[in-house]
Scaffold this active site. Sequence first.
Site, PDB file in Angstrom:
ATOM      1  N   LYS A 240       0.833  -1.211   0.000  1.00  0.00           N
ATOM      2  CA  LYS A 240       0.000   0.000   0.000  1.00  0.00           C
ATOM      3  C   LYS A 240       0.863   1.254   0.000  1.00  0.00           C
ATOM      4  O   LYS A 240       0.592   2.216  -0.746  1.00  0.00           O
ATOM      5  CB  LYS A 240      -0.904  -0.010   1.240  1.00  0.00           C
ATOM      6  CG  LYS A 240      -1.499   1.332   1.618  1.00  0.00           C
ATOM      7  CD  LYS A 240      -2.290   1.223   2.917  1.00  0.00           C
ATOM      8  CE  LYS A 240      -1.668   1.975   4.050  1.00  0.00           C
ATOM      9  NZ  LYS A 240      -1.856   3.432   3.978  1.00  0.00           N
ATOM     10  N   ASN A 241       1.894   1.271   0.824  1.00  0.00           N
ATOM     11  CA  ASN A 241       2.709   2.471   0.973  1.00  0.00           C
ATOM     12  C   ASN A 241       3.676   2.677  -0.191  1.00  0.00           C
ATOM     13  O   ASN A 241       4.342   3.714  -0.255  1.00  0.00           O
ATOM     14  CB  ASN A 241       3.473   2.430   2.301  1.00  0.00           C
ATOM     15  CG  ASN A 241       2.537   2.629   3.480  1.00  0.00           C
ATOM     16  OD1 ASN A 241       1.545   3.343   3.372  1.00  0.00           O
ATOM     17  ND2 ASN A 241       2.831   1.979   4.596  1.00  0.00           N
TER      18      ASN A 241
ATOM     19  N   ARG B 279      -3.846  10.314   4.222  1.00  0.00           N
ATOM     20  CA  ARG B 279      -2.651  11.154   4.346  1.00  0.00           C
ATOM     21  C   ARG B 279      -1.912  11.236   3.014  1.00  0.00           C
ATOM     22  O   ARG B 279      -1.219  12.224   2.733  1.00  0.00           O
ATOM     23  CB  ARG B 279      -1.741  10.594   5.441  1.00  0.00           C
ATOM     24  CG  ARG B 279      -0.477  11.440   5.623  1.00  0.00           C
ATOM     25  CD  ARG B 279       0.250  11.115   6.884  1.00  0.00           C
ATOM     26  NE  ARG B 279       1.477  11.898   6.989  1.00  0.00           N
ATOM     27  CZ  ARG B 279       1.541  13.162   7.386  1.00  0.00           C
ATOM     28  NH1 ARG B 279       0.425  13.799   7.704  1.00  0.00           N
ATOM     29  NH2 ARG B 279       2.688  13.808   7.459  1.00  0.00           N
TER      30      ARG B 279
ATOM     31  N   ASP C 118      -4.550   8.199   9.411  1.00  0.00           N
ATOM     32  CA  ASP C 118      -4.675   7.631  10.752  1.00  0.00           C
ATOM     33  C   ASP C 118      -4.412   8.664  11.834  1.00  0.00           C
ATOM     34  O   ASP C 118      -3.549   9.532  11.695  1.00  0.00           O
ATOM     35  CB  ASP C 118      -3.666   6.484  10.941  1.00  0.00           C
ATOM     36  CG  ASP C 118      -4.067   5.244  10.167  1.00  0.00           C
ATOM     37  OD1 ASP C 118      -5.259   5.105   9.866  1.00  0.00           O
ATOM     38  OD2 ASP C 118      -3.188   4.421   9.879  1.00  0.00           O
TER      39      ASP C 118
END
Length: 433
Positions: free
Chosen positions: A24-25, A95, A119
């Site tokens: 994901k990141n 974010r 988050d």
Amino acid sequence: MPPLQYIVEGGHRLAGTIAPAGNKNAALPIIAAALLTEHPVTLENVPRIRDTETLVELIRSVGASAEWRERNTLAIHARSIRAADLDPELCARIRASILLAGPLLARCGEVMLPPPGGDVIGRRRLDTHLLAFEQLGATVTATHRLEFRATRLKGADVFLDEPSVTATENALIAAVGAHGTTYLRNAASEPHVQDLAHFLVALGARIEGIGTNTIIVQGPATLGGATYSIQPDHIEVGSLIGLAAVTRSPLRIARAGVEHLRSIRMGFERLGIVCGVEGDDLVVPSGQTMKIHDDFGGHVPKLEDQPWPAFPADLMSIAIVTATQCDGVILMFEKMFESRMFFVDKLIAMGGRIVLCDPHRAIVAGPSRLRGALMTSPDIRAGMAMLLAAVCAEGVSTINNADQIERGYERIDERLNALGAKITRVPERARDT
């Protein structure tokens, strides 16, 4: 969107093979970086999760086309883009919306960005991003939104005031479009940062020092198109190691990206969990000792997170749950986010023997028998940790706000059920999603 719950019947042993989703990141900055080129880009192994879906909506809003060709294949073409006002509601969901600053500044010369969301795990500074952009020749104005402007980005010797992952990624993307040589010092070097750099190289960028804390970029690059596959998510692999351990189950994690798992495997070995490597598969056998290794002289050991290549902060929640099922005492030291450990009160209510010393440190004494409970997921990683606790607990647990888990883990209920877990998603997932 209706509230999402996971209802989990605990105590079932698991078995089988599972492959981690794409990171994901890595997918998020790579999707953003696809805006740098006018040519078509095809991304494979993209996790189909809420965060990536939201970012796809955002890049469409600035004029790029983005279509899912297969479930995990995304075709992007940013032939022409504009520095449009970005939707504040979409930006507030993730974010990663801050990652649009770099490519839009490089392509359009300006970008107006509402505050990013994500988050709630403590204060997450934007200062490192702003300072990096200023050193690359941009002007930054911060009011109710962030405004970046640069007639032409220029290469610079940039020292990041902290090794922030997203700030490194933003600066790296901007540097590819800057005129001259850029040195990014004190850069983050996580696997997802490396993945972004390799994608940019595939487009035609000239980058040296990938995987180190000094990255050198020769710009501006002449960029083309590319087909690129996102690397496996090492955080999901760590979560699956914890799942196998707490359920005392044999699992094979296929295509695990073992070259990035050294610190993760070392951290779990401290808890008495040893994994084998077979090719690019990671094998977690049953019958683990689950005995925490004392430090030399019988002292209480410590597991702490640090910037890569040390044990990742995103796995601290998973490690805490795993430690509740291990024999011994360990100090867990979360250095990076001051609110990440507050979920442990739910584990204590389930029967975990944990002392929260302060926002950064907790002492875990195990093993303890966990009981099913009602919980609410505060963030992606704590939510996944709660799911692990529920799967190994006696009785039934209900996890509210489970959409937080699905922001980071693709169809995790279905994939764990295929291994033998009993997780009911409420509401049920539509068949075509």
